[in-house]
Motif scaffolding. Structure first.
Motif, PDB file in Angstrom:
ATOM      1  N   SER A  24      -3.822  17.033   4.016  1.00 28.44           N
ATOM      2  CA  SER A  24      -3.289  15.714   3.683  1.00 28.44           C
ATOM      3  C   SER A  24      -1.777  15.721   3.525  1.00 28.44           C
ATOM      4  N   LYS A  80      -5.053   9.179  15.689  1.00 26.58           N
ATOM      5  CA  LYS A  80      -5.215   8.139  14.662  1.00 26.58           C
ATOM      6  C   LYS A  80      -5.492   8.771  13.300  1.00 26.58           C
ATOM      7  N   LEU A  81      -6.320   9.806  13.273  1.00 27.07           N
ATOM      8  CA  LEU A  81      -6.598  10.501  12.012  1.00 27.07           C
ATOM      9  C   LEU A  81      -5.349  11.193  11.490  1.00 27.07           C
ATOM     10  N   ASN A  83      -2.311  10.221  11.911  1.00 26.94           N
ATOM     11  CA  ASN A  83      -1.451   9.167  11.363  1.00 26.94           C
ATOM     12  C   ASN A  83      -1.950   8.648  10.022  1.00 26.94           C
ATOM     13  N   SER A  84      -3.250   8.553   9.844  1.00 27.70           N
ATOM     14  CA  SER A  84      -3.789   7.958   8.623  1.00 27.70           C
ATOM     15  C   SER A  84      -4.066   8.968   7.512  1.00 27.70           C
ATOM     16  N   ARG A  85      -4.280  10.233   7.850  1.00 26.11           N
ATOM     17  CA  ARG A  85      -4.718  11.222   6.859  1.00 26.11           C
ATOM     18  C   ARG A  85      -3.651  12.215   6.429  1.00 26.11           C
ATOM     19  N   ARG A  90       4.553  10.528  12.352  1.00 21.29           N
ATOM     20  CA  ARG A  90       3.624   9.579  12.960  1.00 21.29           C
ATOM     21  C   ARG A  90       3.758   9.618  14.481  1.00 21.29           C
TER      22      ARG A  90
END
Length: 105
Positions: A24, A80-81, A83-85, A90
């Motif tokens: 993370s 996408k993961l 970028n989000s996690r 990014r």
């Protein structure tokens, strides 16, 4: 695609002996990547951009080839993961997949 718990594991139990996950708190200077463990004996970080390659660590050839194929087949979802996690750099998904052309001045 399965995402479970705080570890950020993905693709649970889909490739024999391989585990894929995200941290993370990835430093912003790192290239977007997924961590791959093989049978608790090997670990590598593999790039999500371009041709999948090992950025650090090592895997046996068979495990590396399975991981590369998994990344190629699931690149959009993995980006996408990322970028989000993670807290890492990014990535524009369309650009990374070659769907958005490079703009020249």
């Amino acid at each position: 695609l399965i995402i479970c718990g705080d570890a950020g594991e993905v693709f649970r139990d889909q490739d024999p002996g391989l585990h894929y996950y995200f941290h993370s708190r990835e430093p912003a200077h790192h290239e977007p990547h997924v961590h791959v463990h093989y049978r608790h004996d090997y670990e590598a970080s593999m790039s999500l951009l371009g041709e999948p390659r090992i950025l650090s660590g090592n895997l046996p050839t068979k495990a590396e080839n399975m991981a590369k194929q998994r990344i190629v087949n699931n690149r959009e979802e993995l980006i996408k993961l990322w970028n989000s996690r993670t807290d890492g750099r990014r990535v524009d998904v369309d650009y990374a997949l070659g769907l958005t052309p490079i703009r020249r001045p």
